[in-house]
Design an enzyme around this catalytic site. Structure first.
Site, short mmCIF file in Angstrom:
data_model
loop_
_atom_site.label_atom_id
_atom_site.label_comp_id
_atom_site.label_asym_id
_atom_site.label_seq_id
_atom_site.Cartn_x
_atom_site.Cartn_y
_atom_site.Cartn_z
N ASP A 76 -0.34 -7.64 1.51
CA ASP A 76 0.17 -6.26 1.49
C ASP A 76 1.70 -6.30 1.50
O ASP A 76 2.36 -5.99 2.49
CB ASP A 76 -0.36 -5.52 2.72
CG ASP A 76 -0.07 -4.02 2.68
OD1 ASP A 76 0.37 -3.54 1.62
OD2 ASP A 76 -0.29 -3.35 3.71
N SER A 125 4.46 2.70 7.77
CA SER A 125 4.09 1.58 6.92
C SER A 125 5.31 1.02 6.20
O SER A 125 6.16 1.77 5.71
CB SER A 125 3.06 2.02 5.87
OG SER A 125 1.84 2.32 6.48
N HIS A 167 0.82 -1.22 0.00
CA HIS A 167 0.00 0.00 0.00
C HIS A 167 0.85 1.27 0.00
O HIS A 167 0.33 2.36 -0.21
CB HIS A 167 -1.00 -0.01 1.17
CG HIS A 167 -0.43 0.32 2.50
ND1 HIS A 167 -0.07 -0.63 3.43
CD2 HIS A 167 -0.16 1.52 3.09
CE1 HIS A 167 0.39 -0.04 4.52
NE2 HIS A 167 0.35 1.26 4.34
#
Length: 228
Positions: free
Chosen positions: A71, A169, A17
């Site tokens: 992911d 992230s 992402h």
């Protein structure tokens, strides 16, 4: 924004992402600038940092930005890296992919993301020690995790306000394990930061809940194609 990613020689592993988010964001090799060895983001340049060019960008084919499963992404660099104090490779997981043996163990996560004072980015990286929990404990803690986890994720956290937040992230969840010689340990990459629940009062991560990580060990077969 990905503040941190991890690599074995020639490859960088991060959350998908960071590169593709629904219909709003999709980065390509041409639009990415990759630096290794950065430490103080307030400095325009750092002696030990290296800018690298990419040969390939691959997002896992199962990735769904609405479900967050798979992911995971890989960046393949064009040239070899010169290692120094701030740039070192990480070992890929070569043990059992089962979560059971490492439940309760503390992994390390490092990043420049949002801090407890509300700063969106910190100049220097910060580190947190975070325990892995069972899938059952994660699911029982909050109904949301039923929809945000899969058999290819794991949850970790102390639920005490510490851990990775917005901007972290793709940070690696790394564990020190015996190196097989009986005399030392090596750091292994087990996961990458995928998502956290939202604190509606601050509109940022809720670190009184667990954080979800992509379980890199469950993607060994897919990763292997980029290591040949």
């Amino acid at each position: 924004m990905t503040e941190r990613s991890w690599f074995d020689p020639g490859r960088i592993y991060l959350a998908a992402h960071c590169l593709r988010y629904r219909e709003r964001v999709e980065l390509t090799i041409e639009t990415l600038v990759v630096y290794l060895g950065r430490f103080n983001l307030k400095k325009f340049s750092e002696q030990d940092a290296q800018q690298v060019e990419l040969e390939q960008l691959a997002i896992h084919p199962d990735y769904d930005s609405y479900k967050y499963d798979a992911d995971l992404a890989v960046l393949v660099m064009k040239r070899s890296i010169v290692y120094n104090t701030f740039i070192q490779p990480i070992c890929l997981w070569d043990r059992s992919p089962n979560l059971g043996p490492i439940v309760g163990k503390f992994g390390t996560v490092v990043g420049w993301g949002r801090d407890e004072n509300g700063n969106k980015v910190t100049p220097k990286p910060r580190m947190a020690q975070i325990p892995i929990v069972t899938q059952e404990e994660c699911l029982r803690s909050k109904n949301d995790f039923v929809f945000l986890t899969s058999n290819r994720t794991f949850c970790a956290g102390s639920r005490n306000g510490t851990g990775p937040c917005n901007g972290d992230s793709g940070s690696g969840f790394i564990l020190p394990l015996p190196d097989g010689t009986g005399s030392g340990k090596r750091w292994y990459l087990r996961g990458v930061v995928s998502l956290s629940l939202l604190d509606s009062s601050t509109w940022s991560c809720d670190l009184n809940q667990f954080v979800v990580y992509t379980d890199v060990a469950k993607y060994a077969t897919w990763i292997q194609q980029f290591r040949t």
